[in-house]
Design a protein around this motif. Sequence first.
Motif, PDB file in Angstrom:
ATOM      1  N   THR A 182       0.839  -1.209   0.000  1.00  0.00           N
ATOM      2  CA  THR A 182       0.000   0.000   0.000  1.00  0.00           C
ATOM      3  C   THR A 182       0.873   1.257   0.000  1.00  0.00           C
ATOM      4  O   THR A 182       0.625   2.196  -0.758  1.00  0.00           O
ATOM      5  N   MET A 183       1.925   1.260   0.837  1.00  0.00           N
ATOM      6  CA  MET A 183       2.803   2.439   0.867  1.00  0.00           C
ATOM      7  C   MET A 183       3.454   2.651  -0.498  1.00  0.00           C
ATOM      8  O   MET A 183       3.450   3.764  -1.024  1.00  0.00           O
ATOM      9  N   LEU A 184       3.975   1.563  -1.089  1.00  0.00           N
ATOM     10  CA  LEU A 184       4.638   1.696  -2.397  1.00  0.00           C
ATOM     11  C   LEU A 184       3.664   2.195  -3.460  1.00  0.00           C
ATOM     12  O   LEU A 184       4.001   3.049  -4.280  1.00  0.00           O
ATOM     13  N   GLY A 192       3.956  12.477  -2.360  1.00  0.00           N
ATOM     14  CA  GLY A 192       3.879  12.509  -0.894  1.00  0.00           C
ATOM     15  C   GLY A 192       3.711  11.103  -0.336  1.00  0.00           C
ATOM     16  O   GLY A 192       4.384  10.704   0.610  1.00  0.00           O
ATOM     17  N   GLY A 193       2.802  10.322  -0.962  1.00  0.00           N
ATOM     18  CA  GLY A 193       2.587   8.930  -0.569  1.00  0.00           C
ATOM     19  C   GLY A 193       1.818   8.739   0.717  1.00  0.00           C
ATOM     20  O   GLY A 193       1.444   7.629   1.059  1.00  0.00           O
ATOM     21  N   ALA A 194       1.588   9.774   1.465  1.00  0.00           N
ATOM     22  CA  ALA A 194       0.887   9.671   2.743  1.00  0.00           C
ATOM     23  C   ALA A 194       0.195  11.020   2.945  1.00  0.00           C
ATOM     24  O   ALA A 194       0.496  11.960   2.207  1.00  0.00           O
ATOM     25  N   PRO A 195      -0.720  11.210   3.883  1.00  0.00           N
ATOM     26  CA  PRO A 195      -1.125  10.241   4.891  1.00  0.00           C
ATOM     27  C   PRO A 195      -1.963   9.094   4.306  1.00  0.00           C
ATOM     28  O   PRO A 195      -2.524   9.235   3.224  1.00  0.00           O
ATOM     29  N   LEU A 196      -2.025   8.007   5.051  1.00  0.00           N
ATOM     30  CA  LEU A 196      -2.916   6.931   4.640  1.00  0.00           C
ATOM     31  C   LEU A 196      -3.458   6.175   5.839  1.00  0.00           C
ATOM     32  O   LEU A 196      -2.850   6.175   6.919  1.00  0.00           O
ATOM     33  N   ARG A 197      -4.585   5.567   5.612  1.00  0.00           N
ATOM     34  CA  ARG A 197      -5.310   4.911   6.706  1.00  0.00           C
ATOM     35  C   ARG A 197      -6.057   3.734   6.083  1.00  0.00           C
ATOM     36  O   ARG A 197      -7.072   3.922   5.424  1.00  0.00           O
ATOM     37  N   ILE A 198      -5.516   2.531   6.252  1.00  0.00           N
ATOM     38  CA  ILE A 198      -6.138   1.375   5.581  1.00  0.00           C
ATOM     39  C   ILE A 198      -6.308   0.183   6.522  1.00  0.00           C
ATOM     40  O   ILE A 198      -5.597   0.060   7.527  1.00  0.00           O
ATOM     41  N   ILE A 199      -7.246  -0.678   6.163  1.00  0.00           N
ATOM     42  CA  ILE A 199      -7.271  -2.023   6.730  1.00  0.00           C
ATOM     43  C   ILE A 199      -7.087  -2.993   5.571  1.00  0.00           C
ATOM     44  O   ILE A 199      -7.437  -2.673   4.432  1.00  0.00           O
ATOM     45  N   ALA A 200      -6.509  -4.150   5.885  1.00  0.00           N
ATOM     46  CA  ALA A 200      -6.307  -5.181   4.864  1.00  0.00           C
ATOM     47  C   ALA A 200      -6.783  -6.512   5.436  1.00  0.00           C
ATOM     48  O   ALA A 200      -6.060  -7.155   6.196  1.00  0.00           O
ATOM     49  N   GLY A 311       8.938   3.183   0.838  1.00  0.00           N
ATOM     50  CA  GLY A 311       9.225   4.299  -0.064  1.00  0.00           C
ATOM     51  C   GLY A 311       8.944   5.665   0.531  1.00  0.00           C
ATOM     52  O   GLY A 311       8.975   6.679  -0.167  1.00  0.00           O
ATOM     53  N   LEU A 312       8.654   5.724   1.841  1.00  0.00           N
ATOM     54  CA  LEU A 312       8.360   7.006   2.493  1.00  0.00           C
ATOM     55  C   LEU A 312       9.562   7.446   3.330  1.00  0.00           C
ATOM     56  O   LEU A 312      10.383   6.621   3.757  1.00  0.00           O
ATOM     57  N   ASP A 313       9.634   8.743   3.576  1.00  0.00           N
ATOM     58  CA  ASP A 313      10.731   9.287   4.386  1.00  0.00           C
ATOM     59  C   ASP A 313      10.372   9.150   5.869  1.00  0.00           C
ATOM     60  O   ASP A 313       9.446   9.805   6.357  1.00  0.00           O
ATOM     61  N   PRO A 314      11.099   8.284   6.598  1.00  0.00           N
ATOM     62  CA  PRO A 314      10.743   8.038   8.003  1.00  0.00           C
ATOM     63  C   PRO A 314      10.987   9.255   8.903  1.00  0.00           C
ATOM     64  O   PRO A 314      10.512   9.279  10.045  1.00  0.00           O
ATOM     65  N   ASP A 315      11.708  10.261   8.401  1.00  0.00           N
ATOM     66  CA  ASP A 315      11.867  11.477   9.204  1.00  0.00           C
ATOM     67  C   ASP A 315      10.652  12.386   9.077  1.00  0.00           C
ATOM     68  O   ASP A 315      10.464  13.308   9.855  1.00  0.00           O
ATOM     69  N   LYS A 316       9.826  12.128   8.061  1.00  0.00           N
ATOM     70  CA  LYS A 316       8.623  12.944   7.860  1.00  0.00           C
ATOM     71  C   LYS A 316       7.372  12.230   8.340  1.00  0.00           C
ATOM     72  O   LYS A 316       6.424  12.843   8.807  1.00  0.00           O
ATOM     73  N   TRP A 317       7.355  10.912   8.158  1.00  0.00           N
ATOM     74  CA  TRP A 317       6.114  10.156   8.375  1.00  0.00           C
ATOM     75  C   TRP A 317       6.276   9.150   9.501  1.00  0.00           C
ATOM     76  O   TRP A 317       7.322   8.527   9.657  1.00  0.00           O
ATOM     77  N   GLN A 318       5.215   8.990  10.266  1.00  0.00           N
ATOM     78  CA  GLN A 318       5.209   7.926  11.280  1.00  0.00           C
ATOM     79  C   GLN A 318       3.779   7.437  11.441  1.00  0.00           C
ATOM     80  O   GLN A 318       2.837   8.084  10.968  1.00  0.00           O
TER      81      GLN A 318
END
Length: 371
Positions: A182-184, A192-200, A311-318
């Motif tokens: 999902t992130m990729l 940006g790739g985020a924010p995201l909120r999913i269930i699988a 594929g997201l920047d861990p310094d920006k996203w958590q």
Amino acid sequence: MEIEAIGKRLMATVEAASTTEELEAARVAALGKNGELTALLKTLGSMSPEERVSEGKRINEWKAALSGTIAAQKAVLDSEAQNARLAAETLDLSLPAPEAPRGSVHPISQVMDELAEIFADLGFAVATGPEIEDDWHNFTALNMPETHPARAMHDTFYFPDRSAQGREIVLRTHTSPVQIRTMLACVKENPGGAPLRIIAPGRVYRSDSDATHTPMFHQIEALVIDRDIHLGHLKWTLETFLKAFFERDDIVLRLRPSYFPFTEPSVEVDVGYASEGGRRVVGGSGDAPGHAWMEVLGSGMVNHRVIAFGGLDPDKWQGFAFGIGVDRLAMLKYGMDDLRAFFDGDVRWLSHYGFSALDVPTLSGGVGTPV
Ligand code: DAH
């Protein structure tokens, strides 16, 4: 005179006919191409004009009389035949109709629907991924490199051949690889790739079988990525979801420190329950008298390496993630005690525990609805 005798005789046969077949035979004998009256009519040509007038009139009178009687007789016999057929074909409408077998909604499908509905209320989209997965998505990108001991925790079904990319092919052991996919996919769609909120939600596979383990079972994964998500959001989400799912307001959770390679910190979540008549009933603190704790799911803050693999920047996203066993939730809510029965396909079990498709009893009333 001869005409009178013939006419009377023919009339008698017609009147004596008691079936449509006998009547037809009498008609043919009198008025058919070779019938007796037809033969009389043919004699007219050889008569004198006077004879023809008188004889012809009598013959035609007999012809008309016979035709009329035959038609009337036919009507009577036809209606008798129809009445006989109707009597023989009578349907007894008072007999109860045989019951048509009705299918039911499998408890897993029911619970999956309930979960999707609850999480939809919380703004989660549904994401999916393949059940035949490669080891990069299933392990490596979830911070389990080839030498990682956590790989041994999963009794993995491996395929004999590697993929074209040289990766091992497995039946996915959990729904967590959908986090990576999902992130990729999000990064690919927007930078940006985020924010995201999913269930699988989906099927997962491990080589394991006893009363509480089957080689195929169901999980639901959740992933929330944003700028400032913290453990408090995780706890609120879990509490809100479990209250809605169990339709009880007295759900008490206990978060225990744990370890998963893909989360840091990691927590295992227990829910308090009481045993009532041999059945576990969720609610109340596990420390209360007559109560105990039961582990229901694994979760934590997504490991920064996993965010980077996505594929997201861990310094920006958590963010946080969790994974729940759906079958286990179904057993708890609806009181089944052997997991294997879920997949035996025994129609007696299914009709006992299944749900009517037209009258689903327990779909969530929605998050926030008073219970
Ligand atoms: N994937 C784990 C398992 O199958 C469950 C899990 C634990 C999922 C923690 C998560 C998590 O997303 O954060 O055992």
